[in-house]
Design an enzyme around this catalytic site. Structure first.
Site, mmCIF file in Angstrom:
data_model
loop_
_atom_site.group_PDB
_atom_site.id
_atom_site.type_symbol
_atom_site.label_atom_id
_atom_site.label_comp_id
_atom_site.label_asym_id
_atom_site.label_seq_id
_atom_site.Cartn_x
_atom_site.Cartn_y
_atom_site.Cartn_z
ATOM 1 N N GLU A 107 -1.377 8.136 -11.550
ATOM 2 C CA GLU A 107 -0.946 6.833 -12.040
ATOM 3 C C GLU A 107 -0.982 6.832 -13.566
ATOM 4 O O GLU A 107 -2.044 6.915 -14.162
ATOM 5 C CB GLU A 107 -1.909 5.766 -11.499
ATOM 6 C CG GLU A 107 -2.194 5.895 -10.015
ATOM 7 C CD GLU A 107 -3.476 5.192 -9.570
ATOM 8 O OE1 GLU A 107 -3.935 4.259 -10.242
ATOM 9 O OE2 GLU A 107 -4.031 5.590 -8.535
ATOM 10 N N HIS B 159 1.173 2.554 -10.519
ATOM 11 C CA HIS B 159 0.193 3.047 -9.524
ATOM 12 C C HIS B 159 0.914 3.873 -8.446
ATOM 13 O O HIS B 159 0.998 3.469 -7.278
ATOM 14 C CB HIS B 159 -0.498 1.823 -8.904
ATOM 15 C CG HIS B 159 -1.742 2.123 -8.135
ATOM 16 N ND1 HIS B 159 -1.817 3.070 -7.139
ATOM 17 C CD2 HIS B 159 -2.977 1.579 -8.216
ATOM 18 C CE1 HIS B 159 -3.044 3.081 -6.637
ATOM 19 N NE2 HIS B 159 -3.763 2.186 -7.281
ATOM 20 N N ARG C 55 0.864 -1.185 0.000
ATOM 21 C CA ARG C 55 0.000 0.000 0.000
ATOM 22 C C ARG C 55 0.898 1.233 0.000
ATOM 23 O O ARG C 55 1.267 1.781 1.029
ATOM 24 C CB ARG C 55 -0.901 -0.017 1.239
ATOM 25 C CG ARG C 55 -1.777 1.200 1.391
ATOM 26 C CD ARG C 55 -2.874 1.301 0.375
ATOM 27 N NE ARG C 55 -3.779 0.156 0.436
ATOM 28 C CZ ARG C 55 -4.551 -0.218 -0.604
ATOM 29 N NH1 ARG C 55 -4.521 0.446 -1.757
ATOM 30 N NH2 ARG C 55 -5.341 -1.270 -0.491
HETATM 31 C C1 BG6 Z 1 -6.877 3.127 -7.967
HETATM 32 C C2 BG6 Z 1 -8.315 2.941 -8.387
HETATM 33 O O1 BG6 Z 1 -6.053 3.089 -9.076
HETATM 34 O O2 BG6 Z 1 -6.519 2.065 -7.074
HETATM 35 C C3 BG6 Z 1 -9.200 2.909 -7.148
HETATM 36 O O3 BG6 Z 1 -8.701 3.993 -9.248
HETATM 37 C C4 BG6 Z 1 -8.710 1.844 -6.183
HETATM 38 O O4 BG6 Z 1 -10.534 2.671 -7.546
HETATM 39 C C5 BG6 Z 1 -7.243 2.083 -5.887
HETATM 40 O O5 BG6 Z 1 -9.489 1.900 -5.005
HETATM 41 C C6 BG6 Z 1 -6.611 1.109 -4.901
HETATM 42 O O6 BG6 Z 1 -6.780 -0.196 -5.284
HETATM 43 P P1 BG6 Z 1 -6.259 -1.376 -4.378
HETATM 44 O O7 BG6 Z 1 -6.617 -2.638 -5.094
HETATM 45 O O8 BG6 Z 1 -4.768 -1.196 -4.259
HETATM 46 O O9 BG6 Z 1 -6.934 -1.214 -3.038
#
Ligand code: BG6
Length: 302
Positions: free
Chosen positions: A266, A161, A57
């Site tokens: 991203e 991301h 995260r």
């Molecule tokens: C973003 C999306 O790229 O990633 C969101 O646009 C999403 O909708 C976020 O909540 C996080 O995703 P994850 O799978 O890492 O919790």
């Protein structure tokens, strides 16, 4: 030039300035730190799992072969979980490739991919090689090459991301998205971005589509340009901040006030799938540069 390989990560730093460094976990080939002259540029949750038990995260998780959850049930990526398997797989470290900029490479193919997830992609036999290059100088350059090494074509999305670290999200604007088409994931509708500068005071989740390559996406903090994002082969950009309620629902998002200190911008190719024929390769890259002038490349008076 220093490239230190540890069991679980690789740390790259500049000889000319060891306080400029990048740390890449082998799990997900996730960049978990980028320091420029000692200053951390990326946000990582204090509850992020760094042990390979779930995607990180924060930092720069890699999204492949699907962004989000595929809605079309007949598509080969439909059974895959949100954001695919690249971020849940342990990549192979290939080593250093160039001195200037100091570049290291990682690779992922079906042999290394998380097999439980990979087998859910189509009939489980798509053959591919991903080569990820990370180049450090006074900028951070990341490039992905996707090669189809199999006998059948496949479709994929790609996304870097990136979680940027900011001091206070309410002081942040993102520049040069005006007049771009966007899909608002919260409203589930398409429209044209009309805000002269995008700002944040609630949950935000938009996918900007086909942004002309010459447009530099700028993250600006009270008039100071925190980041310039330059892209090649990556037409889309997702801009995301979970705000209060959504971050409360994420066990690995800490501190709970962390939404104030992060912003995801991203770069990728996620609104349409790239179709890759056997023997063909596709490349996308981005460069992050700190500082400089505000560039007004959109008609903000429209
Ligand atoms: C973003 C999306 O790229 O990633 C969101 O646009 C999403 O909708 C976020 O909540 C996080 O995703 P994850 O799978 O890492 O919790």
């Amino acid at each position: 030039m220093t490239v230190e390989e540890h069991e679980d990560k690789v740390i790259v730093s500049l000889d000319s300035d060891p306080s400029t460094s990048v740390t890449i976990l082998k799990y997900g080939a996730t960049v978990v730190s980028w320091k420029l002259r000692g200053k951390e540029q990326l946000w990582v949750s204090s509850a992020a799992k760094l042990d390979g038990s779930k995607p990180v995260r924060g930092g720069i998780p890699l999204v492949f072969p699907n962004f989000g959850k595929t809605k079309d049930e007949s598509h080969a990526t439909a059974a895959l979980p949100q954001h695919g398997f690249a971020r849940n797989s342990t990549w192979e470290f290939l080593g250093q490739t160039t001195q200037s900029p100091l570049t290291v490479q990682f690779a992922l193919s079906p042999d290394e991919a998380n097999s439980d997830i990979y087998k859910l992609w189509g009939d489980g036999t798509n053959d591919f090689t991903l080569i990820y290059s990370i180049g450090l100088s006074d900028t951070l350059h990341t490039q992905i090459e996707v090669e189809n090494t199999g006998k059948q074509a496949f479709d994929f999305h790609w996304l870097f991301h990136t979680y940027f670290k900011v001091e206070d999200i309410e002081d942040i604007i993102v520049n040069n998205l005006t007049e771009e088409k966007c899909y608002d994931q919260l409203l589930q509708s398409w429209y044209t971005e009309k805000a002269p500068m995008v700002n944040f005071n609630e949950e935000f989740d938009r996918i900007y589509k086909d942004i002309p390559e010459e447009k530099v996406l700028q993250i600006i903090d009270k008039g100071y340009v925190l980041q310039n994002l330059r892209r090649s082969g990556l037409p889309d950009a997702v801009v995301w901040n979970p705000w209060i309620k959504k971050s409360e629902g994420m066990a690995d998002f800490e501190p709970k006030s962390g939404y104030l200190n992060m912003l995801c911008v991203e770069c990728g190719n996620v609104t349409d799938f790239v179709k890759l024929e056997p023997g063909k390769a596709w490349t996308g890259s981005q460069t992050f540069q700190v500082g400089g002038e505000i560039l007004v490349q959109s008609n903000i008076f429209a």
